[in-house]
Write a protein that holds these residues in place. Sequence first.
Motif, short mmCIF file in Angstrom:
data_model
loop_
_atom_site.label_atom_id
_atom_site.label_comp_id
_atom_site.label_asym_id
_atom_site.label_seq_id
_atom_site.Cartn_x
_atom_site.Cartn_y
_atom_site.Cartn_z
N GLY A 214 0.87 -1.37 -0.07
CA GLY A 214 -0.13 -0.12 0.19
C GLY A 214 0.96 1.16 -0.02
N LEU A 215 1.81 1.37 0.91
CA LEU A 215 2.69 2.39 0.55
C LEU A 215 3.59 2.56 -0.61
CD1 LEU A 215 4.57 1.95 4.14
CD2 LEU A 215 2.78 3.68 3.35
N ARG A 216 3.81 1.45 -1.27
CA ARG A 216 4.32 1.60 -2.79
C ARG A 216 3.39 1.96 -3.60
NH1 ARG A 216 6.16 -3.75 -1.56
NH2 ARG A 216 8.13 -3.84 -0.74
N THR A 217 2.06 1.74 -3.34
CA THR A 217 1.10 2.14 -4.37
C THR A 217 0.93 3.82 -4.27
OG1 THR A 217 0.03 0.08 -4.11
CG2 THR A 217 -1.24 2.11 -5.09
N VAL A 218 1.01 4.02 -3.02
CA VAL A 218 0.80 5.92 -3.04
C VAL A 218 1.99 6.64 -2.91
CG1 VAL A 218 -1.37 5.28 -1.52
CG2 VAL A 218 0.55 5.63 -0.25
N ARG A 219 3.02 5.94 -3.32
CA ARG A 219 4.20 6.64 -3.35
C ARG A 219 4.32 7.99 -4.09
NH1 ARG A 219 7.56 2.86 -5.31
NH2 ARG A 219 8.59 2.45 -3.60
N LYS A 220 3.23 8.04 -5.14
CA LYS A 220 3.42 9.44 -5.95
C LYS A 220 2.85 10.51 -5.12
CE LYS A 220 -0.58 7.69 -8.78
NZ LYS A 220 -1.10 7.34 -10.08
N ALA A 222 2.63 10.46 -1.88
CA ALA A 222 3.54 10.77 -0.77
C ALA A 222 4.63 11.85 -1.37
CB ALA A 222 4.35 9.71 -0.24
N VAL A 223 5.12 11.86 -2.48
CA VAL A 223 5.98 12.64 -3.01
C VAL A 223 5.45 14.02 -3.10
CG1 VAL A 223 7.22 13.43 -4.94
CG2 VAL A 223 7.38 11.13 -4.55
N VAL A 224 4.15 14.21 -3.43
CA VAL A 224 3.38 15.50 -3.44
C VAL A 224 3.35 15.93 -2.06
CG1 VAL A 224 1.45 16.94 -4.18
CG2 VAL A 224 2.29 14.98 -5.56
N GLY A 225 2.77 15.13 -1.04
CA GLY A 225 2.70 15.57 0.35
C GLY A 225 4.04 16.01 0.76
N ILE A 226 5.19 15.39 0.66
CA ILE A 226 6.42 15.58 1.17
C ILE A 226 6.92 16.94 0.58
CG2 ILE A 226 8.81 15.09 1.09
CD1 ILE A 226 7.76 12.00 1.07
N LEU A 227 6.52 17.33 -0.56
CA LEU A 227 6.83 18.60 -1.23
C LEU A 227 5.99 19.72 -0.72
CD1 LEU A 227 7.06 17.65 -5.12
CD2 LEU A 227 8.93 18.44 -3.65
N VAL A 228 4.91 19.33 -0.43
CA VAL A 228 4.07 20.28 0.35
C VAL A 228 4.52 20.93 1.85
CG1 VAL A 228 1.76 21.09 1.11
CG2 VAL A 228 2.08 20.05 -1.14
#
Length: 307
Positions: A214-220, A222-228
Amino acid sequence: MTKADEVDEIDDSQAPLIEHLAELRTRLIRSVLAFIVGMVICFTVWNPIFDFLTRPLCDAMAIRGMSDCGLILIRLQEGFFVAVSISLLGGLVLSFPVISFQMWRFVAPGLYKSEKGAFLPFMLASPFMFFLGAAFAYYVVTPLAFDFFLGFQQPGTVLDQGEVENATAGIAFQGSAQEYLSLTIKFIVAFGLCFQLPVLLTLMGKAGLVSAEGLRTVRKYAVVGILVLAALVTPPDVITQVILFVVVYGLYEVSIWLVKRVETKREAELKAQGLWFEDDDDPYGEGRDEDDPLMREFDEDEEDRGR
């Protein structure tokens, strides 16, 4: 059951709640007292702590040839609030082991032995990861950020030595002590909290709330959330934001690996207990066996109702 028996049963059900509340009050009082003691200790030695926190700025100014590393007090009461801010942060750091111990003593009696063994390592890892993130912010991030900010100074034209054409205004750093302290604490706390990501996700993986897949599936996402997150918790300079993004994304990938290890260990335990079946597509019991006669009978009943 008589009325007296009913009253006794109600009293027995209320007694554990009252005992838990009394225990919670005791733990909270001890935690608050530890925080106050730590705060008083740090208030008495706030000057050395402030010197320690200003060392990255002084080093960055020394590299640029600036001899004066002084900060100014814009308001009369600013020095007092600087001391109070340092006391609050230092008091929390000093009292954190006591607060963690009190929290553990309150929660531990309600846990099974296996749950204690699973929960205790996370309580030890959490402060370690916070201090690791705080040290990374202090020794790596703040020197780079302060050097970047100081690069916007410029020398001015001296006007008392005759007529000068194209005079330029000088830009010199005269920092506020409270503003600098606020910025430094923001760096330290932000990175300390971000370093909690592996601990949080691994604990959620152990509880079955998240999975490595599940964490791999939402990786993209997560990238947006980390940028924010990097844009919100750091000052508006690209260097600090990039560092925070790289670090947090690396911690996210580490979290996936840790959750996968937790799942592998759980799978091995279930196999040892004979509760894991290799030909099951859903080992956690969310699926169903199509060859089960009870399920076939249920499907037939559903088809008859549909007709």
